[in-house]
Each structure stands twice: as structure tokens, then as C-alpha cells.
Write a protein that holds these residues in place. Sequence first.
Motif, mmCIF file in Angstrom:
data_model
loop_
_atom_site.group_PDB
_atom_site.id
_atom_site.type_symbol
_atom_site.label_atom_id
_atom_site.label_comp_id
_atom_site.label_asym_id
_atom_site.label_seq_id
_atom_site.Cartn_x
_atom_site.Cartn_y
_atom_site.Cartn_z
ATOM 1 N N UNK A 18 -0.584 12.643 2.006
ATOM 2 C CA UNK A 18 0.448 11.690 1.594
ATOM 3 C C UNK A 18 0.133 11.086 0.229
ATOM 4 N N UNK A 19 -1.134 10.779 -0.006
ATOM 5 C CA UNK A 19 -1.536 10.220 -1.305
ATOM 6 C C UNK A 19 -1.345 11.236 -2.427
ATOM 7 N N UNK A 20 -1.730 12.478 -2.159
ATOM 8 C CA UNK A 20 -1.571 13.525 -3.168
ATOM 9 C C UNK A 20 -0.098 13.772 -3.465
ATOM 10 N N UNK A 21 0.737 13.704 -2.427
ATOM 11 C CA UNK A 21 2.176 13.916 -2.608
ATOM 12 C C UNK A 21 2.790 12.852 -3.504
ATOM 13 N N UNK A 61 -6.128 -1.228 -1.840
ATOM 14 C CA UNK A 61 -6.134 -2.084 -0.645
ATOM 15 C C UNK A 61 -5.259 -1.506 0.473
ATOM 16 N N UNK A 62 -5.798 -1.557 1.713
ATOM 17 C CA UNK A 62 -5.040 -1.244 2.941
ATOM 18 C C UNK A 62 -4.397 0.144 2.913
ATOM 19 N N UNK A 63 -5.233 1.155 2.659
ATOM 20 C CA UNK A 63 -4.727 2.531 2.640
ATOM 21 C C UNK A 63 -5.033 3.299 3.929
ATOM 22 N N UNK A 64 -5.510 2.618 4.947
ATOM 23 C CA UNK A 64 -5.961 3.296 6.162
ATOM 24 C C UNK A 64 -4.866 4.111 6.832
ATOM 25 N N UNK A 65 -3.615 3.712 6.676
ATOM 26 C CA UNK A 65 -2.514 4.393 7.352
ATOM 27 C C UNK A 65 -1.974 5.591 6.580
ATOM 28 N N UNK A 66 -2.614 5.937 5.451
ATOM 29 C CA UNK A 66 -2.116 7.028 4.618
ATOM 30 C C UNK A 66 -3.120 8.179 4.595
ATOM 31 N N UNK A 74 0.852 -1.182 0.000
ATOM 32 C CA UNK A 74 0.000 0.000 0.000
ATOM 33 C C UNK A 74 0.901 1.251 0.000
ATOM 34 N N UNK A 75 0.449 2.363 -0.542
ATOM 35 C CA UNK A 75 -0.887 2.632 -1.068
ATOM 36 C C UNK A 75 -1.053 2.288 -2.552
ATOM 37 N N UNK A 76 -0.092 1.527 -3.107
ATOM 38 C CA UNK A 76 -0.122 1.237 -4.543
ATOM 39 C C UNK A 76 -0.875 -0.051 -4.880
ATOM 40 N N UNK A 77 -1.053 -0.921 -3.898
ATOM 41 C CA UNK A 77 -1.661 -2.223 -4.162
ATOM 42 C C UNK A 77 -3.145 -2.053 -4.509
ATOM 43 N N UNK A 78 -3.586 -2.739 -5.566
ATOM 44 C CA UNK A 78 -4.977 -2.585 -5.993
ATOM 45 C C UNK A 78 -5.535 -3.869 -6.583
ATOM 46 N N UNK A 79 -6.862 -3.923 -6.590
ATOM 47 C CA UNK A 79 -7.613 -4.963 -7.288
ATOM 48 C C UNK A 79 -8.497 -4.277 -8.321
#
Length: 256
Positions: free
Chosen positions: A58-61, A49-54, A22-27
Motif C-alpha cells: 500500500x505504501x509503495x502504491x 506516525x501511525x503506519x501500522x495499518x498500512x 497516516x500514512x502521510x503524517x510525519x515528524x
Amino acid sequence: MNPAKLEKKFQLFYESPNNVPPPYHLEAAFEFDSFLTDTPTVKCTIQYIDRDDFSREELLAEGLNIEDRFEWTGALPIAWRNRLEDSFRMFKSGSCNPRDEEPFITLEAADTTTALPVILELDDTLIQEFMQAILETAGKEMPLYLGFQFADEDGMWVRIEGELSFFDLSFRYSKDGHETLRFTDDWKGLQELMSVLFIGEFVFEKGVEELKPKTEFAIYPGDGKWYVAGDTWFRPSGNKGYFDLIEDKLRTLFTI
């Protein structure tokens, strides 16, 4: 896969390799309808998947979509249908049990039988491009803006700038600052150029937002800056023909 199975609704399932964190892992799931007609459609669902800690920041960066789930339904361009069809026809019957470094890729026909890629790396790249195309047309990501400055076969300097569209599979560009926009639909040639270009090293801290010299071999690879060959843009170690190869490909695509 048997072509007859492509005539009915079918689905393509994709998951990033287990070793992609994460945060790159996806289905992702794609449902195709009327695939072999003149009006194919696709429904796409992407779940990160499993992005709760971001955090949002952080995602925008990282330049990532801040939504955990994304859905889109629309017409499938015939150019993309043809690319996918060529790939899907090569799939073989079987069940997918990938290693940690491999993606999960499975086609499921209407009768629930499944098929797998023969050349996993090629189909992985194709599906990622297809996801990029859908995110682009849905307005979630911008087309890639590219620029090239190079000398043609007569030694005249040329500057090309424009948008590379994964959805349209084309490059719409201006030449030497003229307003007239042109298109190149040589997607294979563009892919070959990109595959070589991005193995180079770009020194971001020394790149410039505006390229003033008109007689330097330079590239704008979509990150907001121009890089000059041998100064802020360097060939990969051991690849002595790197710059010559890129110049040849640029001349073929835009001046011949």
C-alpha cells in the motif's frame, strides 16, 4: 531569530498538521552545525506516525517511503544554507500552538529559546522542499523528471527534458534530443513555473508515454506520461490565461 544564535548548534522541529492522516503524517528534526561557515552540516531525522495499518504494498502504491524512520547526516549545500538563513532570520520569539490545519514549526537555539515563522505557509513549503532534497540526495526518492514541448518566440518548436533536483536547486536538461546537458539555476523561476503548471488538470488515462508529434504544446509532469494542451491537459476553471502564462515562463527560462 537573532543571527548570533545561528552561529551555534540549533535545531528545527517540524510536524505535519493534525488533519494530515497516516500514512502521510510525519515528524522531523533537523540539527544544524557550523551553519554560518563555509562548511555547514545538517542531521535530519524523519519519523512517520501511525503506519501500522498500512502494508508495504500500500505504501509503495502511494509512492511513499516504506521505512517508518529515516536518518541522514551530511554537508548542507551553500545554496540551501542561504535559503534557510533568509527564512530563519525572520523567525520571531515564541511558542508554537498550531491549529489542526497548521504544521508545527519551531526553531530551538542552543540556549533552548524558541522562535516561530512569521509567514507560516511560506516556511511550510520551504521545509517540505528541504525534506524532499534530503530524501533525494540520500537515494530514497528520485529527482523529478520533467519535459516540455513549446514554440519559441520565432515559432520554432523546442523540446526540453531533464531532472529537477531539489538538493542542487537546479534543472539539468537536454534540448531537442541532443546529448549535451545544460543547467538552469533560476530556482525562483522554476518554482513559479511549477506553481502554475500543477494547478492544471492532467487526464492520466489518456496521457502517452512517448510524445511523437513535434508541433504540439505538451508537458511531461513527472508521472510517466506526456499531456497535450487542450486534449489531455486542461486549464483550471476560470483561468483563461493559463496556457499563455506557462508558455511565457518556458520561453523565459529556456530560450531567452
